[in-house]
Structures are given as structure tokens and as C-alpha cells.
Design a protein around this motif. Structure first.
Motif, PDB file in Angstrom:
ATOM      1  N   PHE A 137       0.834  -1.203   0.000  1.00  0.00           N
ATOM      2  CA  PHE A 137       0.000   0.000   0.000  1.00  0.00           C
ATOM      3  C   PHE A 137       0.870   1.254   0.000  1.00  0.00           C
ATOM      4  CE2 PHE A 137      -2.465   3.351   2.012  1.00  0.00           C
ATOM      5  CZ  PHE A 137      -3.656   3.292   1.302  1.00  0.00           C
ATOM      6  N   VAL A 138       1.877   1.277   0.841  1.00  0.00           N
ATOM      7  CA  VAL A 138       2.766   2.443   0.903  1.00  0.00           C
ATOM      8  C   VAL A 138       3.536   2.591  -0.404  1.00  0.00           C
ATOM      9  CG1 VAL A 138       4.780   3.438   2.058  1.00  0.00           C
ATOM     10  CG2 VAL A 138       2.947   2.409   3.411  1.00  0.00           C
ATOM     11  N   ALA A 139       4.077   1.506  -0.913  1.00  0.00           N
ATOM     12  CA  ALA A 139       4.859   1.569  -2.155  1.00  0.00           C
ATOM     13  C   ALA A 139       4.007   2.035  -3.328  1.00  0.00           C
ATOM     14  CB  ALA A 139       5.468   0.204  -2.466  1.00  0.00           C
ATOM     15  N   LEU A 140       2.816   1.485  -3.477  1.00  0.00           N
ATOM     16  CA  LEU A 140       1.946   1.864  -4.598  1.00  0.00           C
ATOM     17  C   LEU A 140       1.293   3.226  -4.368  1.00  0.00           C
ATOM     18  CD1 LEU A 140       0.281  -1.606  -5.234  1.00  0.00           C
ATOM     19  CD2 LEU A 140       2.058  -0.504  -6.604  1.00  0.00           C
ATOM     20  N   GLY A 141       0.970   3.529  -3.128  1.00  0.00           N
ATOM     21  CA  GLY A 141       0.334   4.812  -2.816  1.00  0.00           C
ATOM     22  C   GLY A 141       1.240   6.000  -3.052  1.00  0.00           C
ATOM     23  N   ARG A 142       2.530   5.788  -2.934  1.00  0.00           N
ATOM     24  CA  ARG A 142       3.480   6.881  -3.162  1.00  0.00           C
ATOM     25  C   ARG A 142       3.396   7.401  -4.585  1.00  0.00           C
ATOM     26  NH1 ARG A 142       9.110   5.999  -0.259  1.00  0.00           N
ATOM     27  NH2 ARG A 142       9.590   7.463  -1.887  1.00  0.00           N
ATOM     28  N   THR A 143       2.986   6.568  -5.528  1.00  0.00           N
ATOM     29  CA  THR A 143       2.914   7.012  -6.921  1.00  0.00           C
ATOM     30  C   THR A 143       1.708   7.908  -7.175  1.00  0.00           C
ATOM     31  OG1 THR A 143       1.620   5.101  -7.657  1.00  0.00           O
ATOM     32  CG2 THR A 143       4.021   4.886  -7.704  1.00  0.00           C
ATOM     33  N   LEU A 144       0.782   7.954  -6.239  1.00  0.00           N
ATOM     34  CA  LEU A 144      -0.451   8.714  -6.440  1.00  0.00           C
ATOM     35  C   LEU A 144      -0.335  10.192  -6.086  1.00  0.00           C
ATOM     36  CD1 LEU A 144      -3.017   6.191  -4.931  1.00  0.00           C
ATOM     37  CD2 LEU A 144      -2.540   6.596  -7.346  1.00  0.00           C
ATOM     38  N   VAL A 145       0.638  10.537  -5.285  1.00  0.00           N
ATOM     39  CA  VAL A 145       0.742  11.916  -4.796  1.00  0.00           C
ATOM     40  C   VAL A 145       2.137  12.468  -5.046  1.00  0.00           C
ATOM     41  CG1 VAL A 145      -1.031  11.638  -3.006  1.00  0.00           C
ATOM     42  CG2 VAL A 145       1.329  11.109  -2.468  1.00  0.00           C
ATOM     43  N   PRO A 146       2.234  13.763  -5.316  1.00  0.00           N
ATOM     44  CA  PRO A 146       3.566  14.344  -5.500  1.00  0.00           C
ATOM     45  C   PRO A 146       4.381  14.367  -4.202  1.00  0.00           C
ATOM     46  CG  PRO A 146       1.843  15.896  -6.177  1.00  0.00           C
ATOM     47  CD  PRO A 146       1.173  14.703  -5.600  1.00  0.00           C
TER      48      PRO A 146
END
Length: 159
Positions: A137-146
Motif C-alpha cells: 500500500f505504501v509503495a503503490l500509494g506513493r505514486t499517487l501523490v507528489p
């Protein structure tokens, strides 16, 4: 680790196909071509759709986690729309250098507030995940926000 990389790669491939499809779609009104701002908004939405679908698929959510996903997804979409609008305002012509700097400061402040909303919405979903899925979740979620690093730190604080 391989699954995370494969999921991310799949999201990138789907993102590229979404961009290719968005160029082929006719404008809403047949006699008017969409403005550059409308195209940018459409491309950003298509890319975000792809990223969210890839993230959701990569997490393999259970039925009881779907509602929490919906709250998280809504917060991410709202933040992305606000970010695109703020960038367009910042880059619009006719702004003095000082007005442009003020618009940038407003965008950065708004981005921080939106990140807090995303983290708050992600809390229940994150709490329901096991350790492996939390890392994904953290790894993939990082791509969603600058604000990638801030997102990761905030999510780890929830843990």
C-alpha cells in the motif's frame, strides 16, 4: 517484491494505453476541439484511473475492505483534481511574477491539506491490511501523490 514491481509495471502499461485511447476519443461537442486545459485534465484523470485500478488489483482487497477503499479513492481523486486546477491557475498567462509565486504557495499549502485528507481516509483501509499488504500500500500509494516521502512517513506513523 516481484508482485509489487509487476503491479507497478502493469499500471504504467495501462496508463500508456489510457493516454493513447484518450487521443482517439472525439470531443464532447463535435464542432469544438477541447482546450489544452481540458486535455490535460482528461489525461490526468485517465492516468489516475489506471494507477488506482492497478493499486487496488495489487492489494487484492477483501469484500469488507471495499468501503474503506472507496473513501481513500475519493480523497485521492479530489486531491488530484485540485492539484491540476491549481497548476493551471499557476501557469495561466497574465500573472505577474509575484502573483505566480503566490499561486504556487497556495498550491503547495493546498497539497499539504489534501495529503492530510488522503492519509485520514486511508487510515481504516491501512489498519485492515496485513503486514505484506501494508508495505504494498505504501509503495503503490506513493505514486499517487507528489508528496511521496510525506505520504510514506504519514502511513508508517499510522502503523
Amino acid at each position: 517484491m516481484k508482485r509489487t514491481l509487476l503491479t507497478t509495471l502493469a499500471a504504467v502499461v495501462l496508463s500508456a494505453s489510457a493516454f493513447a485511447q484518450s487521443d482517439q476519443q472525439p470531443p464532447a461537442q463535435s464542432n469544438q476541439k477541447p482546450t489544452h486545459a481540458e486535455q490535460v485534465q482528461h489525461w490526468a484523470e485517465a492516468a489516475l484511473d489506471t494507477q488506482l485500478k492497478g493499486m487496488k488489483a495489487g492489494l487484492g482487497l477483501k469484500a469488507d475492505q471495499e468501503q474503506a477503499w472507496g473513501e481513500f479513492e475519493t480523497a485521492v481523486r479530489d486531491a488530484a483534481k485540485a492539484r491540476v486546477l491549481a497548476l493551471q491557475k499557476e501557469q495561466s498567462g497574465g500573472l505577474s511574477p509575484m502573483d505566480r509565486n503566490l499561486a504556487k504557495a497556495e498550491r503547495i499549502g493546498q497539497g499539504q491539506a489534501n495529503l492530510e485528507k488522503i492519509v485520514e481516509a486511508a487510515g481504516p483501509l491501512y489498519a485492515s491490511l496485513d503486514e505484506t499488504h501494508k508495505r504494498k500500500f505504501v509503495a503503490l500509494g506513493r505514486t499517487l501523490v507528489p508528496e511521496r516521502g510525506q505520504f510514506a512517513k504519514a502511513m508508517r506513523r499510522l502503523h
